[in-house]
Design a protein around this motif. Structure first.
Motif, PDB file in Angstrom:
ATOM      1  N   SER A 296      -6.487   0.000   7.661  1.00  0.00           N
ATOM      2  CA  SER A 296      -5.084  -0.175   8.228  1.00  0.00           C
ATOM      3  C   SER A 296      -4.714   1.209   8.173  1.00  0.00           C
ATOM      4  CB  SER A 296      -4.366  -1.109   7.503  1.00  0.00           C
ATOM      5  OG  SER A 296      -4.492  -2.528   7.287  1.00  0.00           O
ATOM      6  N   VAL A 297      -3.238   1.422   8.672  1.00  0.00           N
ATOM      7  CA  VAL A 297      -2.575   2.923   8.608  1.00  0.00           C
ATOM      8  C   VAL A 297      -2.051   2.792   6.957  1.00  0.00           C
ATOM      9  CG1 VAL A 297      -0.772   3.855   8.930  1.00  0.00           C
ATOM     10  CG2 VAL A 297      -1.667   2.549  11.118  1.00  0.00           C
ATOM     11  N   SER A 298      -2.748   3.972   6.016  1.00  0.00           N
ATOM     12  CA  SER A 298      -1.805   4.521   5.473  1.00  0.00           C
ATOM     13  C   SER A 298      -0.359   5.007   5.493  1.00  0.00           C
ATOM     14  CB  SER A 298      -2.882   5.317   5.128  1.00  0.00           C
ATOM     15  OG  SER A 298      -3.639   5.106   4.068  1.00  0.00           O
ATOM     16  N   THR A 299       0.208   4.793   4.421  1.00  0.00           N
ATOM     17  CA  THR A 299       1.641   5.548   4.822  1.00  0.00           C
ATOM     18  C   THR A 299       2.505   5.838   4.080  1.00  0.00           C
ATOM     19  OG1 THR A 299       4.171   4.021   5.342  1.00  0.00           O
ATOM     20  CG2 THR A 299       2.886   3.081   3.655  1.00  0.00           C
ATOM     21  N   TRP A 300       4.137   6.216   3.883  1.00  0.00           N
ATOM     22  CA  TRP A 300       4.952   7.494   2.753  1.00  0.00           C
ATOM     23  C   TRP A 300       5.698   6.096   2.262  1.00  0.00           C
ATOM     24  CZ3 TRP A 300       2.136  12.139   1.509  1.00  0.00           C
ATOM     25  CH2 TRP A 300       2.036  12.759   1.395  1.00  0.00           C
ATOM     26  N   ASN A 301       5.951   6.202   0.634  1.00  0.00           N
ATOM     27  CA  ASN A 301       6.527   5.772   0.341  1.00  0.00           C
ATOM     28  C   ASN A 301       7.712   6.742  -0.352  1.00  0.00           C
ATOM     29  OD1 ASN A 301       6.211   2.485   1.060  1.00  0.00           O
ATOM     30  ND2 ASN A 301       5.681   2.344  -1.122  1.00  0.00           N
ATOM     31  N   TYR A 302       9.083   6.142  -0.020  1.00  0.00           N
ATOM     32  CA  TYR A 302      10.328   7.313  -0.269  1.00  0.00           C
ATOM     33  C   TYR A 302      11.266   6.649  -0.315  1.00  0.00           C
ATOM     34  CZ  TYR A 302      11.089   7.606   4.628  1.00  0.00           C
ATOM     35  OH  TYR A 302      10.903   6.979   5.865  1.00  0.00           O
ATOM     36  N   LYS A 303      11.951   6.962  -1.174  1.00  0.00           N
ATOM     37  CA  LYS A 303      13.761   6.990  -0.797  1.00  0.00           C
ATOM     38  C   LYS A 303      14.405   8.332  -0.210  1.00  0.00           C
ATOM     39  CE  LYS A 303      14.753   3.150  -3.871  1.00  0.00           C
ATOM     40  NZ  LYS A 303      15.803   2.961  -4.803  1.00  0.00           N
ATOM     41  N   THR A 304      15.936   7.977   0.263  1.00  0.00           N
ATOM     42  CA  THR A 304      16.908   8.865   1.606  1.00  0.00           C
ATOM     43  C   THR A 304      17.441   8.704   1.823  1.00  0.00           C
ATOM     44  OG1 THR A 304      16.417  11.201   2.413  1.00  0.00           O
ATOM     45  CG2 THR A 304      15.044   9.241   2.948  1.00  0.00           C
TER      46      THR A 304
END
Length: 204
Positions: free
Chosen positions: A94-102
């Protein structure tokens, strides 16, 4: 801003708390030709009806001149973030991703006069240096020293008119996937990644 239905805060108080905890912001203006950007600490204050950001910038700089010309600004609040590898998913192809808060807060900036700047610096200093116990407290400084340095800065106040946010912590994944992501992040040597793991645990 890339927004999805699942990457939302539970309520407005959660957004305000995030802004107050991540108060070293990127402040963006426009000088008529290009964006101007500066990184500054701010105080985020809410009276229940409005949100204001206060801080200070260096006088006679490109961003100070831009704010004089155009009061429309954006403040970007950035928090924890981490790379999320699809290798730990139930279906790793699957596609990897990035977790974040903004949070992105848009509003009108008003530059302060010298007395307002004085009070703003005092308030910001008192937030970090205990007036009663710290040798670096504002009230321990020589007044002539304070006045000398105040000549080089200009205080500002941003009245926030619109807030957008993304709190993306893999909420769209199965519980098993989220648990695998957390376990993988906890093994990381990256302290910020470990903080993302803690935040994901709270969400679960």
């Amino acid at each position: 801003m890339y927004k999805t239905s699942y990457s939302k805060a539970g309520n407005q108080d959660e957004i305000l708390e995030f802004m107050q905890q991540n108060n070293f912001i990127t402040l963006i203006g426009f000088d008529g030709e290009y964006p101007v950007v500066t990184q500054v600490p701010v105080q985020t204050v809410s009276n229940g009806y409005s949100i204001k950001l206060t801080g200070h910038i260096m006088t006679k700089t490109d961003h100070c001149r831009a704010f004089e010309q155009n009061p429309n600004v954006m403040a970007v609040f950035t928090g924890m973030h981490a790379y999320i590898s699809a290798s730990v998913y139930e279906k790793p192809a699957s596609v990897s991703t990035w977790n974040y808060k903004t949070v992105q807060a848009k509003g009108k900036i008003r530059l302060m006069d010298s007395e307002e700047t004085y009070q703003m610096v005092k308030g910001l200093t008192d937030q970090y240096e205990n007036p009663e116990t710290s040798p670096a407290a504002f009230n321990k400084m020589d007044e002539a020293y304070i006045q000398k340095h105040l000549k080089a800065i200009t205080g500002f106040e941003v009245l926030v008119q619109q807030i957008d946010h993304v709190f993306k912590m893999s909420q769209n994944h199965s519980t098993k996937n989220q648990e695998s992501i957390i376990a993988n992040l906890e093994k990381s040597e990256d302290l910020i990644a470990k903080e993302v793991a803690k935040e994901m645990k709270r969400n679960l």
